[in-house]
Design an enzyme around this catalytic site. Sequence first.
Site, PDB file in Angstrom:
ATOM      1  N   LYS A   1       7.149  42.341  39.870  1.00 59.14           N
ATOM      2  CA  LYS A   1       6.211  42.759  40.916  1.00 59.14           C
ATOM      3  C   LYS A   1       6.169  41.695  42.004  1.00 59.14           C
ATOM      4  O   LYS A   1       5.966  40.514  41.729  1.00 59.14           O
ATOM      5  CB  LYS A   1       4.804  42.956  40.359  1.00 59.14           C
TER       6      LYS A   1
ATOM      7  N   TRP B   1       2.259  46.627  47.749  1.00 61.95           N
ATOM      8  CA  TRP B   1       1.648  46.568  49.083  1.00 61.95           C
ATOM      9  C   TRP B   1       0.183  46.999  49.061  1.00 61.95           C
ATOM     10  O   TRP B   1      -0.586  46.612  49.927  1.00 61.95           O
ATOM     11  CB  TRP B   1       2.413  47.484  50.043  1.00 61.95           C
ATOM     12  N   LYS B   2      -0.198  47.866  48.148  1.00 62.77           N
ATOM     13  CA  LYS B   2      -1.543  48.461  48.147  1.00 62.77           C
ATOM     14  C   LYS B   2      -1.873  49.005  49.540  1.00 62.77           C
ATOM     15  O   LYS B   2      -2.899  48.680  50.138  1.00 62.77           O
ATOM     16  CB  LYS B   2      -2.612  47.454  47.706  1.00 62.77           C
TER      17      LYS B   2
ATOM     18  N   ILE C   1      -4.452  54.395  58.306  1.00 59.22           N
ATOM     19  CA  ILE C   1      -4.407  55.785  58.758  1.00 59.22           C
ATOM     20  C   ILE C   1      -3.106  56.421  58.282  1.00 59.22           C
ATOM     21  O   ILE C   1      -2.125  55.725  57.985  1.00 59.22           O
ATOM     22  CB  ILE C   1      -4.558  55.895  60.284  1.00 59.22           C
TER      23      ILE C   1
END
Length: 231
Positions: free
Chosen positions: A34, A62-63, A67
């Site tokens: 990761k 990235w989480k 938008i």
Amino acid sequence: MKADPRLIVAIDEPDLASARALVKTLGENVSYYKIGLTLLAQGGLALCEELAAQGKQVFQDWKLHDIGAQVEGAAKAASSGACDLLTVHAEPQVMKAAIRGRSNPNTKIIGVTVMTSLTQADLDEMGYGVPLADLVLRRVDQAVECGMDGVVASPHEAALIRARVPADFLIVTPGVRPVGASVDDQQRIATPEDAFRNGASHVVVGRPITRVADPVAATQAILAAIQSNRP
């Protein structure tokens, strides 16, 4: 013990040189890594490509949370490179945008339900006003509806999740700590054995491997625990 893809090692190193040194140390003991924001923000995509070239699987953590247009574009970019697993926050608009943007069907997209560093008191302070487990399950149901490949959740919620999702749905559990390991900043934790007994498909382990005197021995101990829970 041979590497097991159900163990994902979090390379939370401060720089790319340290990350590469850790990968070299762990060698064939680890097959899945990761890469988090600290490294991604300083050229970590190059590291992802290097790992893929070595035959490793890559989790780009990235989480994503933005938008729809931005999430869609980011998911397209990430999945066009070395990315076997990609995280977004488990909110319907975000998840739908990520699924739309995915350019490579081999990239699995999973939704972060509730961070394992958060407690019920933290959620109350944030104004959610619902039990933590209820919020997790609501987001799990939404992830399934959106066509996601899985979720990130603590081992504490894994059993509840496994009981309500398709068999191939991924449950990736951070907050995994072997017996005797430091809790660090995690709150909802469990041992590797408990995580798999509760229905996890993968465990993410960082500091119990990367911040000890002998990372290879620590990895082998966790692999032994994983092998004892092989389906």
